[in-house]
Design an enzyme around this catalytic site. Sequence first.
Site, PDB file in Angstrom:
ATOM      1  N   HIS A 183       2.658   3.407  -9.136  1.00  0.00           N
ATOM      2  CA  HIS A 183       2.527   1.576  -9.140  1.00  0.00           C
ATOM      3  C   HIS A 183       3.759   1.327  -9.987  1.00  0.00           C
ATOM      4  O   HIS A 183       4.216   0.149  -9.521  1.00  0.00           O
ATOM      5  CB  HIS A 183       1.243   1.733  -9.841  1.00  0.00           C
ATOM      6  N   ASP A 186       0.697  -1.190   0.059  1.00  0.00           N
ATOM      7  CA  ASP A 186       0.128   0.002  -0.082  1.00  0.00           C
ATOM      8  C   ASP A 186       0.817   1.221  -0.094  1.00  0.00           C
ATOM      9  O   ASP A 186       2.012   1.182   0.498  1.00  0.00           O
ATOM     10  CB  ASP A 186      -0.846  -0.179   1.389  1.00  0.00           C
ATOM     11  N   LEU A 243      11.491 -19.918  -5.132  1.00  0.00           N
ATOM     12  CA  LEU A 243      10.266 -19.175  -4.112  1.00  0.00           C
ATOM     13  C   LEU A 243       8.940 -19.484  -5.061  1.00  0.00           C
ATOM     14  O   LEU A 243       9.001 -19.042  -6.206  1.00  0.00           O
ATOM     15  CB  LEU A 243      10.876 -17.782  -4.387  1.00  0.00           C
TER      16      LEU A 243
HETATM   17  C1  FPP Z   1      -1.886   0.125  -3.043  1.00  0.00           C
HETATM   18  O1  FPP Z   1      -1.438   1.488  -3.212  1.00  0.00           O
HETATM   19  C2  FPP Z   1      -1.244  -0.390  -4.455  1.00  0.00           C
HETATM   20  C3  FPP Z   1      -2.265  -0.991  -5.346  1.00  0.00           C
HETATM   21  C4  FPP Z   1      -3.829  -1.201  -5.396  1.00  0.00           C
HETATM   22  C5  FPP Z   1      -1.490  -1.805  -6.521  1.00  0.00           C
HETATM   23  C6  FPP Z   1      -0.283  -2.496  -6.231  1.00  0.00           C
HETATM   24  C7  FPP Z   1       0.487  -3.039  -7.444  1.00  0.00           C
HETATM   25  C8  FPP Z   1       1.738  -2.837  -7.582  1.00  0.00           C
HETATM   26  C9  FPP Z   1       2.645  -2.649  -6.633  1.00  0.00           C
HETATM   27  C10 FPP Z   1       2.121  -3.482  -8.843  1.00  0.00           C
HETATM   28  C11 FPP Z   1       2.378  -4.902  -8.871  1.00  0.00           C
HETATM   29  C12 FPP Z   1       1.501  -5.674  -9.878  1.00  0.00           C
HETATM   30  C13 FPP Z   1       1.749  -6.887 -10.599  1.00  0.00           C
HETATM   31  C14 FPP Z   1       1.000  -7.165 -11.103  1.00  0.00           C
HETATM   32  C15 FPP Z   1       2.863  -7.727  -9.948  1.00  0.00           C
HETATM   33  P1  FPP Z   1      -2.535   2.411  -3.176  1.00  0.00           P
HETATM   34  O2  FPP Z   1      -2.619   3.045  -4.756  1.00  0.00           O
HETATM   35  O3  FPP Z   1      -3.791   2.221  -2.659  1.00  0.00           O
HETATM   36  O4  FPP Z   1      -1.834   3.981  -2.481  1.00  0.00           O
HETATM   37  P2  FPP Z   1      -2.596   5.077  -1.619  1.00  0.00           P
HETATM   38  O5  FPP Z   1      -3.368   4.391  -0.755  1.00  0.00           O
HETATM   39  O6  FPP Z   1      -1.587   5.866  -1.375  1.00  0.00           O
HETATM   40  O7  FPP Z   1      -3.275   5.722  -2.665  1.00  0.00           O
END
Ligand code: FPP
Length: 245
Positions: A39, A22, A133
Amino acid sequence: MTKSNEEKLPEKIPTHVAIIMDGNGRWARARGLPRLAGHRAGVENLRRVIEACVEFGIQYLTIYAFSTENWDRPRAEVRGLINILEDVIDRELKELHENGVQLRHIGDLEPLRPKLQEKVRHAIELTRDNRKLVLTVAWNYGGRAEIVHAIQKMLADGISEGEIDEELVGRYLFTAESPDPDLVIRTSGELRVSNFLIWQSAYSEWYITPTFWPDFGREELLQALCDYSQRERRFGRVPGAISQS
Ligand code: FPP
């Protein structure tokens, strides 16, 4: 940070670590960047964390990449996250495979276009014998949807009331082939489960950090492992009643 000669791994390494990645959006906003840049930085960090998991001898890593609730985000962000999934497969699969990473997926691939579903299935098939892994990607995953799916399947299989116990339910979940997570990590400081592995994490230890996901690297993973190593897992029993490795 470079690896110190004095660095010592904790004695007790969790078999299975699960991560709620997150804070990508806030990481980007703090830099005046669009959310998708957060992201993408999250994917770069995922690379570092996968390498560190292999280095530390963690056998299973499960990551929450897209929840059943994430469809409610702006369309451009949803599209961007789908593109990231495809990019990761296109660009990283070869290296992941060469490094002995086995890919698995939990969730529902159905809403993705058939070609992308096919890419995911190919990645799973290609890496199925890898043992270094096991990397499980929760994509379009929700814990409640998983339990509903399990109940539907049990009914379809004609399972009778008397046959149902915790072990059987576990076998009907998407995670049937993996042990329960020992440690769940959540970055960016939110104190919520967010529908992630709600059955499987019943007795998991938690590590919650204010660090945004793109900044959570090898060093903080090591910190989380040291923290975990100090915990006494009781599984609802009294102190000292459990002997564990
Ligand atoms: C939460 O941060 C993150 C997500 C919903 C997406 C996480 C995805 C990745 C890190 C990419 C990895 C993907 C794959 C397919 C391996 P948020 O957007 O909720 O952040 P915020 O709470 O600060 O808005």
